[in-house]
Design an enzyme around this catalytic site. Structure first.
Site, PDB file in Angstrom:
ATOM      1  N   HIS A 244       0.810  -1.214   0.000  1.00  0.00           N
ATOM      2  CA  HIS A 244       0.000   0.000   0.000  1.00  0.00           C
ATOM      3  C   HIS A 244       0.846   1.269   0.000  1.00  0.00           C
ATOM      4  O   HIS A 244       0.353   2.354   0.284  1.00  0.00           O
ATOM      5  CB  HIS A 244      -0.985   0.008   1.184  1.00  0.00           C
ATOM      6  CG  HIS A 244      -2.105  -0.970   1.016  1.00  0.00           C
ATOM      7  ND1 HIS A 244      -3.361  -0.613   0.583  1.00  0.00           N
ATOM      8  CD2 HIS A 244      -2.157  -2.307   1.206  1.00  0.00           C
ATOM      9  CE1 HIS A 244      -4.133  -1.686   0.524  1.00  0.00           C
ATOM     10  NE2 HIS A 244      -3.416  -2.731   0.898  1.00  0.00           N
TER      11      HIS A 244
ATOM     12  N   ASP B 153       2.431   2.202  -2.807  1.00  0.00           N
ATOM     13  CA  ASP B 153       2.522   2.728  -4.171  1.00  0.00           C
ATOM     14  C   ASP B 153       1.678   3.973  -4.370  1.00  0.00           C
ATOM     15  O   ASP B 153       2.119   4.948  -4.973  1.00  0.00           O
ATOM     16  CB  ASP B 153       2.195   1.657  -5.212  1.00  0.00           C
ATOM     17  CG  ASP B 153       0.863   0.956  -5.018  1.00  0.00           C
ATOM     18  OD1 ASP B 153       0.208   1.164  -3.972  1.00  0.00           O
ATOM     19  OD2 ASP B 153       0.472   0.192  -5.925  1.00  0.00           O
TER      20      ASP B 153
ATOM     21  N   SER C  62     -11.647 -16.563 -22.739  1.00  0.00           N
ATOM     22  CA  SER C  62     -10.743 -17.063 -21.703  1.00  0.00           C
ATOM     23  C   SER C  62     -10.969 -18.553 -21.490  1.00  0.00           C
ATOM     24  O   SER C  62     -12.107 -19.002 -21.339  1.00  0.00           O
ATOM     25  CB  SER C  62     -10.968 -16.327 -20.380  1.00  0.00           C
ATOM     26  OG  SER C  62     -10.254 -16.972 -19.330  1.00  0.00           O
TER      27      SER C  62
ATOM     28  N   GLY D  31      -8.021 -14.089  -7.264  1.00  0.00           N
ATOM     29  CA  GLY D  31      -8.484 -13.802  -5.910  1.00  0.00           C
ATOM     30  C   GLY D  31      -7.476 -14.107  -4.833  1.00  0.00           C
ATOM     31  O   GLY D  31      -7.803 -14.090  -3.649  1.00  0.00           O
ATOM     32  N   ALA D  32      -6.232 -14.391  -5.218  1.00  0.00           N
ATOM     33  CA  ALA D  32      -5.208 -14.769  -4.247  1.00  0.00           C
ATOM     34  C   ALA D  32      -4.269 -13.617  -3.916  1.00  0.00           C
ATOM     35  O   ALA D  32      -3.289 -13.803  -3.212  1.00  0.00           O
ATOM     36  CB  ALA D  32      -4.399 -15.955  -4.788  1.00  0.00           C
ATOM     37  N   GLY D  33      -4.552 -12.420  -4.428  1.00  0.00           N
ATOM     38  CA  GLY D  33      -3.675 -11.289  -4.184  1.00  0.00           C
ATOM     39  C   GLY D  33      -2.387 -11.353  -4.966  1.00  0.00           C
ATOM     40  O   GLY D  33      -1.375 -10.774  -4.567  1.00  0.00           O
TER      41      GLY D  33
ATOM     42  N   SER E 170      -2.214 -10.615  -8.399  1.00  0.00           N
ATOM     43  CA  SER E 170      -2.303  -9.707  -9.545  1.00  0.00           C
ATOM     44  C   SER E 170      -2.669 -10.392 -10.855  1.00  0.00           C
ATOM     45  O   SER E 170      -2.066 -10.142 -11.894  1.00  0.00           O
ATOM     46  CB  SER E 170      -1.000  -8.923  -9.727  1.00  0.00           C
ATOM     47  OG  SER E 170      -0.744  -8.146  -8.596  1.00  0.00           O
TER      48      SER E 170
ATOM     49  N   SER F  23      -5.292  -9.697 -12.473  1.00  0.00           N
ATOM     50  CA  SER F  23      -5.836  -8.645 -13.355  1.00  0.00           C
ATOM     51  C   SER F  23      -4.718  -7.890 -14.067  1.00  0.00           C
ATOM     52  O   SER F  23      -4.820  -7.586 -15.264  1.00  0.00           O
ATOM     53  CB  SER F  23      -6.706  -7.671 -12.553  1.00  0.00           C
ATOM     54  OG  SER F  23      -5.970  -7.066 -11.506  1.00  0.00           O
TER      55      SER F  23
ATOM     56  N   ASP G  16       1.394  -3.443  -9.312  1.00  0.00           N
ATOM     57  CA  ASP G  16       1.123  -4.703 -10.000  1.00  0.00           C
ATOM     58  C   ASP G  16       1.553  -4.652 -11.461  1.00  0.00           C
ATOM     59  O   ASP G  16       2.170  -5.582 -11.986  1.00  0.00           O
ATOM     60  CB  ASP G  16      -0.367  -5.039  -9.915  1.00  0.00           C
ATOM     61  CG  ASP G  16      -0.843  -5.228  -8.486  1.00  0.00           C
ATOM     62  OD1 ASP G  16       0.017  -5.295  -7.586  1.00  0.00           O
ATOM     63  OD2 ASP G  16      -2.065  -5.301  -8.275  1.00  0.00           O
TER      64      ASP G  16
END
Length: 392
Positions: A35, A37, A68, A125-127, A129, A131, A175
């Site tokens: 946090h 960044d 996908s 959903g695992a943190g 990145s 996305s 990320d």
């Protein structure tokens, strides 16, 4: 792990023709610097071996088609019209790659439509990145096919813009920089104020885990709490408010030596806690980087654990599952452990001796079983390369 040839074949099975290129962009683990960044601070991520692989062929009819291999409902192709892309117009996972194409066009690049086929082994959903991996793969492939001449850093910034403005997620740059710019065997020291490598602040830092007999163990708790996105935005607003009250451009501008004095000037305990985390976390990033530069890899362990305590107690972004995983890993012999990512679930990392990895992972699984929680997923990672072309 899906290879480039399987992705090319998947593209052909969906679209009936061969792709022009296959690119990949990785997920990331943040070694330290959470946090920081969006506070103009410091971070130290690595890219994962896990990546999103993307097969692409350009189109000339202004249409963007996306598929996908991980679509949860087995859905087919999402078809979009470039001229109709506006922020918030594409729900779900497709908004991330569509947002990159929108951002390229908004930036003045007259890029065409395309057929896109994605296959990813980055845990969602695992943190880690997933996305950003989607975004950076699209940005890099378009940069390649359209001859845009953008640097990896510029592609990261464009991908962040897509996520901020098109998808509506107020993420920082961590990320996307990791996914675009990391190098094999290296951690990436990032100074958000100076992310251009030519300026010399953002740079590669050697992280030869294997040479030191160490591994980085990732434990995915499989937990994703629903309030994570709102809490992220709330904390970002709190940091901006605190910086304004202190008369600073950003919390990065508060020297560690002045922290206690600054905290006394803030009217709310909640703001004081946010500031304390950010300032001490920036200091931890610099300390860890200095230790890695000196080859003192084992010495970074306590700083990882210290960082988790700060996220738990000051930033309040951990949860029962990540706390138990960290505490258990350290008790089982890890040199240090911390939550990684935005918080409220996701994954932890543990720095462990190679021979201890299985035992530490087993201890965490046993601790979760004792609580009646689902068995977490665990795997070891090495610092890997950022976005790169696989075919041709």
């Amino acid at each position: 792990m899906t290879d480039q040839h399987a992705v090319a074949k998947g593209f052909e099975s969906v679209y009936g023709t061969a792709p022009q290129v296959v690119w990949q962009a990785p997920g990331r683990v943040n070694v330290i610097g959470e946090h920081t960044d969006y506070n103009d601070g410091f971070m130290l991520p690595i890219a994962l071996p896990h990546a999103t692989r993307l097969a692409v062929a350009l189109r000339e009819d202004g249409v963007l088609r996306l598929h996908s291999a991980q679509s949860p409902d087995g859905s087919g192709v999402t078809e979009l019209v470039l001229a109709e892309l506006v922020p918030g117009s594409v729900p779900g996972w497709a908004g991330y790659p569509a947002g990159v194409v929108w951002a390229l066009r908004e930036a003045g690049h007259d890029v065409p439509g395309a057929d896109l086929y994605f296959d990813s082994d980055v845990p969602v959903g695992a943190g880690l990145s997933s996305s950003a991996a989607l975004e950076c793969a699209v940005a890099a492939a378009y940069n390649d096919l359209c001859g845009l001449g953008m640097t990896p850093t510029q592609l990261a910034l464009l991908s962040q813009h897509a996520e901020n403005e098109f998808v509506g997620v107020p993420c920082g740059i961590l990320d996307q920089l990791a996914s675009s710019c990391c190098a094999e065997g290296m951690a990436l020291f990032v100074d958000v104020r100076s992310i251009d490598p030519a300026e010399g602040r953002t740079r590669q830092v050697p992280l030869d885990l294997a040479g030191a007999g160490l591994v980085l163990l990732v434990i995915d708790t499989l937990v994703k709490h629903a309030h994570a996105d709102g809490a992220y935005a709330e904390r970002r607003r709190g940091c901006e408010k605190a910086a304004a009250l202190l008369g600073l451009p950003a919390l990065r501008d508060l020297p560690y030596a002045d922290l206690d004095t600054a905290l006394e000037r803030l009217p709310e305990a909640g703001l004081r806690a946010l500031v304390r985390h950010i300032v001490t976390e920036d200091a931890r990033v610099e300390r860890v980087t200095a230790l890695l530069d000196a080859g003192e890899l084992r010495a970074i362990g306590p700083l990882l654990t210290e960082g988790h305590a700060s996220m738990r107690d000051d930033y309040r972004i951990s949860c029962a599952e990540t706390d138990l995983a960290v505490d258990t890993a350290v008790a089982a012999g890890a040199l240090g452990a911390r939550m990684t990512g935005g918080g409220f679930g996701g994954s932890i990392i543990a720095l462990v001796e190679k021979d201890d990895a299985d035992g530490v992972a087993a201890a965490v699984r046993e601790a979760f079983a004792a609580q009646g929680w689902a068995e977490p997923r665990d795997f070891t990672v090495v610092p890997s390369a950022g976005a790169r072309r696989l075919l041709p």
